[in-house]
Design an enzyme around this catalytic site. Sequence first.
Site, mmCIF file in Angstrom:
data_model
loop_
_atom_site.group_PDB
_atom_site.id
_atom_site.type_symbol
_atom_site.label_atom_id
_atom_site.label_comp_id
_atom_site.label_asym_id
_atom_site.label_seq_id
_atom_site.Cartn_x
_atom_site.Cartn_y
_atom_site.Cartn_z
ATOM 1 N N ASN A 147 0.713 -99.635 71.930
ATOM 2 C CA ASN A 147 1.928 -98.862 71.637
ATOM 3 C C ASN A 147 2.101 -98.594 70.143
ATOM 4 O O ASN A 147 3.209 -98.296 69.697
ATOM 5 C CB ASN A 147 3.160 -99.562 72.231
ATOM 6 C CG ASN A 147 3.241 -101.012 71.839
ATOM 7 O OD1 ASN A 147 2.548 -101.441 70.917
ATOM 8 N ND2 ASN A 147 4.067 -101.772 72.513
ATOM 9 N N ARG A 286 9.777 -107.281 63.959
ATOM 10 C CA ARG A 286 10.505 -108.318 64.686
ATOM 11 C C ARG A 286 11.789 -108.621 63.936
ATOM 12 O O ARG A 286 11.787 -108.734 62.702
ATOM 13 C CB ARG A 286 9.675 -109.606 64.826
ATOM 14 C CG ARG A 286 8.570 -109.538 65.858
ATOM 15 C CD ARG A 286 9.097 -109.348 67.290
ATOM 16 N NE ARG A 286 8.042 -109.214 68.289
ATOM 17 C CZ ARG A 286 7.619 -108.056 68.805
ATOM 18 N NH1 ARG A 286 8.150 -106.919 68.434
ATOM 19 N NH2 ARG A 286 6.665 -108.041 69.721
ATOM 20 N N GLN A 315 16.827 -111.418 71.931
ATOM 21 C CA GLN A 315 16.905 -110.249 72.820
ATOM 22 C C GLN A 315 17.117 -110.694 74.258
ATOM 23 O O GLN A 315 16.392 -111.601 74.694
ATOM 24 C CB GLN A 315 15.609 -109.427 72.690
ATOM 25 C CG GLN A 315 15.489 -108.778 71.331
ATOM 26 C CD GLN A 315 14.287 -107.857 71.178
ATOM 27 O OE1 GLN A 315 14.034 -107.359 70.107
ATOM 28 N NE2 GLN A 315 13.556 -107.613 72.239
ATOM 29 N N HIS A 339 15.477 -102.553 71.935
ATOM 30 C CA HIS A 339 14.034 -102.617 71.682
ATOM 31 C C HIS A 339 13.291 -101.662 72.631
ATOM 32 O O HIS A 339 13.035 -102.003 73.785
ATOM 33 C CB HIS A 339 13.575 -104.064 71.915
ATOM 34 C CG HIS A 339 12.170 -104.338 71.480
ATOM 35 N ND1 HIS A 339 11.665 -105.600 71.397
ATOM 36 C CD2 HIS A 339 11.161 -103.522 71.094
ATOM 37 C CE1 HIS A 339 10.414 -105.553 70.980
ATOM 38 N NE2 HIS A 339 10.078 -104.290 70.807
HETATM 39 P P1 NAI Z 1 -1.772 -105.366 63.215
HETATM 40 O O1 NAI Z 1 -2.296 -106.727 63.474
HETATM 41 O O2 NAI Z 1 -2.667 -104.193 63.389
HETATM 42 O O3 NAI Z 1 -1.198 -105.285 61.724
HETATM 43 C C1 NAI Z 1 -0.369 -106.280 61.191
HETATM 44 C C2 NAI Z 1 -0.639 -106.331 59.692
HETATM 45 O O4 NAI Z 1 0.307 -107.234 59.110
HETATM 46 C C3 NAI Z 1 -2.039 -106.862 59.365
HETATM 47 O O5 NAI Z 1 -2.684 -105.968 58.484
HETATM 48 C C4 NAI Z 1 -1.764 -108.211 58.726
HETATM 49 O O6 NAI Z 1 -2.710 -108.572 57.729
HETATM 50 C C5 NAI Z 1 -0.389 -107.973 58.122
HETATM 51 N N1 NAI Z 1 0.331 -109.210 57.833
HETATM 52 C C6 NAI Z 1 0.376 -110.357 58.545
HETATM 53 N N2 NAI Z 1 1.133 -111.263 57.904
HETATM 54 C C7 NAI Z 1 1.560 -110.678 56.767
HETATM 55 C C8 NAI Z 1 2.363 -111.116 55.686
HETATM 56 N N3 NAI Z 1 2.856 -112.362 55.622
HETATM 57 N N4 NAI Z 1 2.613 -110.251 54.682
HETATM 58 C C9 NAI Z 1 2.098 -108.996 54.697
HETATM 59 N N5 NAI Z 1 1.307 -108.526 55.695
HETATM 60 C C10 NAI Z 1 1.050 -109.369 56.711
HETATM 61 O O7 NAI Z 1 -0.469 -105.244 64.110
HETATM 62 P P2 NAI Z 1 0.287 -103.921 64.549
HETATM 63 O O8 NAI Z 1 -0.295 -103.409 65.802
HETATM 64 O O9 NAI Z 1 0.392 -103.020 63.375
HETATM 65 O O10 NAI Z 1 1.721 -104.517 64.920
HETATM 66 C C11 NAI Z 1 2.510 -105.182 63.944
HETATM 67 C C12 NAI Z 1 3.721 -105.801 64.607
HETATM 68 O O11 NAI Z 1 4.610 -104.784 65.054
HETATM 69 C C13 NAI Z 1 3.416 -106.595 65.881
HETATM 70 O O12 NAI Z 1 2.946 -107.887 65.598
HETATM 71 C C14 NAI Z 1 4.756 -106.608 66.561
HETATM 72 O O13 NAI Z 1 5.522 -107.698 66.113
HETATM 73 C C15 NAI Z 1 5.403 -105.318 66.095
HETATM 74 N N6 NAI Z 1 5.472 -104.344 67.204
HETATM 75 C C16 NAI Z 1 6.701 -103.881 67.590
HETATM 76 C C17 NAI Z 1 6.817 -103.032 68.672
HETATM 77 C C18 NAI Z 1 8.142 -102.479 69.086
HETATM 78 O O14 NAI Z 1 8.267 -101.981 70.215
HETATM 79 N N7 NAI Z 1 9.165 -102.519 68.247
HETATM 80 C C19 NAI Z 1 5.647 -102.628 69.470
HETATM 81 C C20 NAI Z 1 4.381 -103.061 68.886
HETATM 82 C C21 NAI Z 1 4.324 -103.921 67.830
#
Ligand code: NAI
Length: 388
Positions: A147, A286, A315, A339
């Site tokens: 997503n 989040r 939530q 959400h």
């Molecule tokens: P991803 O794993 O592709 O990217 C996450 C990035 O955050 C990575 O590059 C990682 O190195 C970086 N990261 C981790 N810890 C960090 C920190 N302390 N400081 C800076 N950067 C940091 O994940 P993606 O697919 O981009 O998703 C990110 C988040 O978005 C998910 O974990 C989820 O919590 C949230 N999400 C929300 C949705 C919604 O419906 N609102 C749906 C999908 C994801």
Amino acid sequence: MLSRLATRSLASSRPLARSFATPQQSWSRGMKILAIFYSGGEAAKQEPRLLGTTENQLGIRDWLESQGHEYIVSESKEGPNSDLAKHIVDAEVVITTPFHPGYLTRDLLNTAKNLKLCLTAGVGSDHVDLIAASEKNIDVLEVTGSNVTSVAEHVVMNILLLVRNFVPAHEMIERGDWQVSDIARAAFDLEGKTVGTIGAGRIGYRVLERLTPFDTKEHLYYDFASLPAEAEKKVRARRVADLKDMVSQCDVVTVNAPLHEGTRGLVNADLLKHFKKGAYLVNTARGAICDRDAVAAALKSGHLSGYAGDVWNVQPAPKDHPWRTMKNPLGGGNGMTPHYSGTTLDAQARYAAGTKAILENYFKGKAQKPEDTIVKDGKIFSKAYGAK
Ligand code: NAI
């Protein structure tokens, strides 16, 4: 709650197919699979593509039951008498979604006698205690990428609606009023503004890609890892090593990192002091990454001009959650929704198919995709959740 509980096992409805009966093959066993989804009510009855609901059950019931598995689906997830607490005791697989998170706490995981797999139908597995899962040798998987475009589009929409002061303008029209200056006094163009992302992974990068045609001034990012030079160039992005330094340069900050111990409460009162006065903050990652009360206070004082997103520290969000009604001193700046950014009908089709693929691998003992793997063999495996 039992009326909402949809449970039918093959044992009670269909005979076991002989070809699945070889005891030494893991895929041949009938296993108990528990899924926690929200109840979609009338909408889910009318719209079968609302797959992530108790009514439509990801569309996998017949497929699971044809293989002899028991599929328990419920929305009841809170407290010791919930269906989650009752059925986790002997379930082998638990499917949850981030939209109606079944919180898989250490205490709950300690009661699970057979649990081998926690599967997130979507992206973001912070509702699982990942350390406890790894200690108990329970694998955690999610449908990576399913997503990310849906969320990136939502982030761009949230940035635009804050910068252009859209929500109060629409509310004015609904009220029957018309006073352009009350809206225009806080409306700007995105062109020429600096946007920074905390996390430049799948979503963060897609946000920068989508913002590039808006002729923003510059894109900044704060992440563990650098993007490849070509990728930076494509979206005019510059990495900033210090988070306070990054936010102090931004007109808009967007949060796109997972929730883990390194990001919980990251955007707190101390960090907010470093934001430019009047900056906008968008968080679809989040809720708990941003401090609830510090954000509400920053918006109320006008230090932030706007806050938008769809994720909440709990939530469903309680009715009196300050983010539902908080406003800036001009009475606007709130772009909060439930959400749903990652659960468009397009996204639901993708995460339902991805969940099925992960289950299929599990039943057949086949390797899972590394990018879907959050916890494996007793260790946190995903770098985004802090694995080295
Ligand atoms: P991803 O794993 O592709 O990217 C996450 C990035 O955050 C990575 O590059 C990682 O190195 C970086 N990261 C981790 N810890 C960090 C920190 N302390 N400081 C800076 N950067 C940091 O994940 P993606 O697919 O981009 O998703 C990110 C988040 O978005 C998910 O974990 C989820 O919590 C949230 N999400 C929300 C949705 C919604 O419906 N609102 C749906 C999908 C994801």
